[in-house]
Design an enzyme around this catalytic site. Sequence first.
Site, mmCIF file in Angstrom:
data_model
loop_
_atom_site.group_PDB
_atom_site.id
_atom_site.type_symbol
_atom_site.label_atom_id
_atom_site.label_comp_id
_atom_site.label_asym_id
_atom_site.label_seq_id
_atom_site.Cartn_x
_atom_site.Cartn_y
_atom_site.Cartn_z
ATOM 1 N N ARG A 75 0.834 -1.218 0.000
ATOM 2 C CA ARG A 75 0.000 0.000 0.000
ATOM 3 C C ARG A 75 0.864 1.261 0.000
ATOM 4 O O ARG A 75 0.429 2.331 -0.420
ATOM 5 C CB ARG A 75 -0.970 -0.005 1.207
ATOM 6 C CG ARG A 75 -1.822 1.254 1.319
ATOM 7 C CD ARG A 75 -3.075 1.059 2.155
ATOM 8 N NE ARG A 75 -2.834 0.375 3.408
ATOM 9 C CZ ARG A 75 -2.226 0.911 4.471
ATOM 10 N NH1 ARG A 75 -1.803 2.162 4.445
ATOM 11 N NH2 ARG A 75 -2.038 0.198 5.569
ATOM 12 N N ASP A 212 -6.598 18.843 -15.014
ATOM 13 C CA ASP A 212 -7.054 17.512 -15.419
ATOM 14 C C ASP A 212 -6.781 17.403 -16.923
ATOM 15 O O ASP A 212 -7.428 18.051 -17.738
ATOM 16 C CB ASP A 212 -8.551 17.363 -15.114
ATOM 17 C CG ASP A 212 -9.072 15.958 -15.435
ATOM 18 O OD1 ASP A 212 -8.491 15.294 -16.312
ATOM 19 O OD2 ASP A 212 -10.075 15.541 -14.816
HETATM 20 C C1 LIG Z 1 -12.975 9.635 -16.746
HETATM 21 C C2 LIG Z 1 -12.537 10.965 -16.269
HETATM 22 C C3 LIG Z 1 -12.187 11.176 -14.922
HETATM 23 C C4 LIG Z 1 -12.312 10.096 -13.862
HETATM 24 O O1 LIG Z 1 -11.478 9.017 -14.095
HETATM 25 P P1 LIG Z 1 -11.802 7.545 -13.523
HETATM 26 O O2 LIG Z 1 -10.583 6.786 -13.924
HETATM 27 O O3 LIG Z 1 -13.054 7.082 -14.169
HETATM 28 O O4 LIG Z 1 -11.954 7.671 -12.051
HETATM 29 C C5 LIG Z 1 -11.764 12.435 -14.553
HETATM 30 N N1 LIG Z 1 -11.684 13.448 -15.427
HETATM 31 C C6 LIG Z 1 -12.025 13.286 -16.723
HETATM 32 C C7 LIG Z 1 -11.918 14.451 -17.637
HETATM 33 C C8 LIG Z 1 -12.465 12.045 -17.179
HETATM 34 O O5 LIG Z 1 -12.817 11.897 -18.466
#
Ligand SMILES: *Cc1c(COP(=O)(O)O)cnc(C)c1O
Length: 423
Positions: A75, A212
């Site tokens: 972990r 992101d």
């Molecule tokens: C899919 C996605 C996420 C979340 O990712 P997971 O792996 O499903 O938890 C976050 N931001 C964007 C822009 C996404 O397309």
Amino acid sequence: MSAKTSPDGRDAGLHPDTLAVGYGYDPREAYGAVKPPIVLSSTFAYPSAAAAKDVHRAYFDGPAPERDAPFIYARLDHPNLKLLQERLAVLDGAEDAAAFASGMAAISATMLAHLKPGQSVLHTTPLYGGTHGLLHGPMTGLGIKPVGIADALDRMSLEAAAETALAHGPIGLIHVESPANPTAGIADIQMIAAFADELGGRQQTRPVVSVDNTFLGSLLQKPLECGADLCITSLTKYAGGHSDLLGGSVTGSLQRIGPLRMLRTLLGTHMDPFTSWLLLRSLETFPLRNARANANARAIAAFLRDHQKVETVTYLGFLDEGSPAKAVYDRQCGGAGSTFSFRIKGGEREAFAMLDRLKVFRMAVSLGGTESLICHSASTTHYLVPPEIRKMVGVDDSSLRISVGIEHPDDLVADLDQALKAF
Ligand SMILES: *Cc1c(COP(=O)(O)O)cnc(C)c1O
């Protein structure tokens, strides 16, 4: 890219395509095996009692806490995770990386690490549904106020959002999603990073800027080079690339990633050995898959734009010359990617009729896999979003989102062409 090199300098100056295949792995570490083995052990033996103490000292007090320490317990860290993190860091041009069990695990760790009760968080709009839910649900419950930026290309809009946020409390984090889904709205990361510096002068501490980067991925956009502190990616999408795993990562400086990894240990949201190994395997073909999917997407976007039953195509490659979005796109992005939305001339009935006729495209949410996917946004990904907000973000009953895969482009175009005859 500012690629770091392995200790023996073998990787100096190599391209991402090459680094994606072998960076960080030495066959001498595992019986000469050309590919890394999967190490499933949950715990790691100490050679002696004194060594056990040294290992713990290195993990908790070392110069780069925990990162360069021997393994203790899975972990905290394990061999496949370590290798994957090194490769993710080099692809993002970062010093360090932390891999998580999902994209949302990476996002929630970032929020929990950088936001305290009484603070506020600025974010671009619209946000990924999970991120929106986290900020407006549990984080709001902790006394943190999320404030949306209406237009992340416009300095005045940024200032207006900041004033609203500061009325609640100091801004701990600016969270950016660019391009946004499904609007393909662009945020000027450089401008936002410079704005964060100014806020730092005003409120004592500089807000952390997280981006992101899921929608374009590390091959088409490098937020850290634009001045972001943290680059977050859902590895479930393009990096994993086969719609068969969940994963997430955060990349950035050693100083920023260390605490996130410590928090991950406490939350228990690390990535497991098999998924880490699958991702290492996926990364090898990432540049190839990306190039093919991007070319396919360009062909499909062009086909749809010219189709008489299609109203609009929201594809980054079609941004208006001379617009602010196009100027930032040209500076910030290396390509238009392979996920985009379009609207048909019709409503839910026509959209459903078309979807039910598709033979090659699979109807599913998510994106970035080898297979092409399509979904009706209003009744799936945006089901919980109230209609008036849907309208604001450009989603109505005629909106469809596609993620283009690596199939033959002619087959994909032919499939859409025959399905559009449904109405
Ligand atoms: C899919 C996605 C996420 C979340 O990712 P997971 O792996 O499903 O938890 C976050 N931001 C964007 C822009 C996404 O397309």
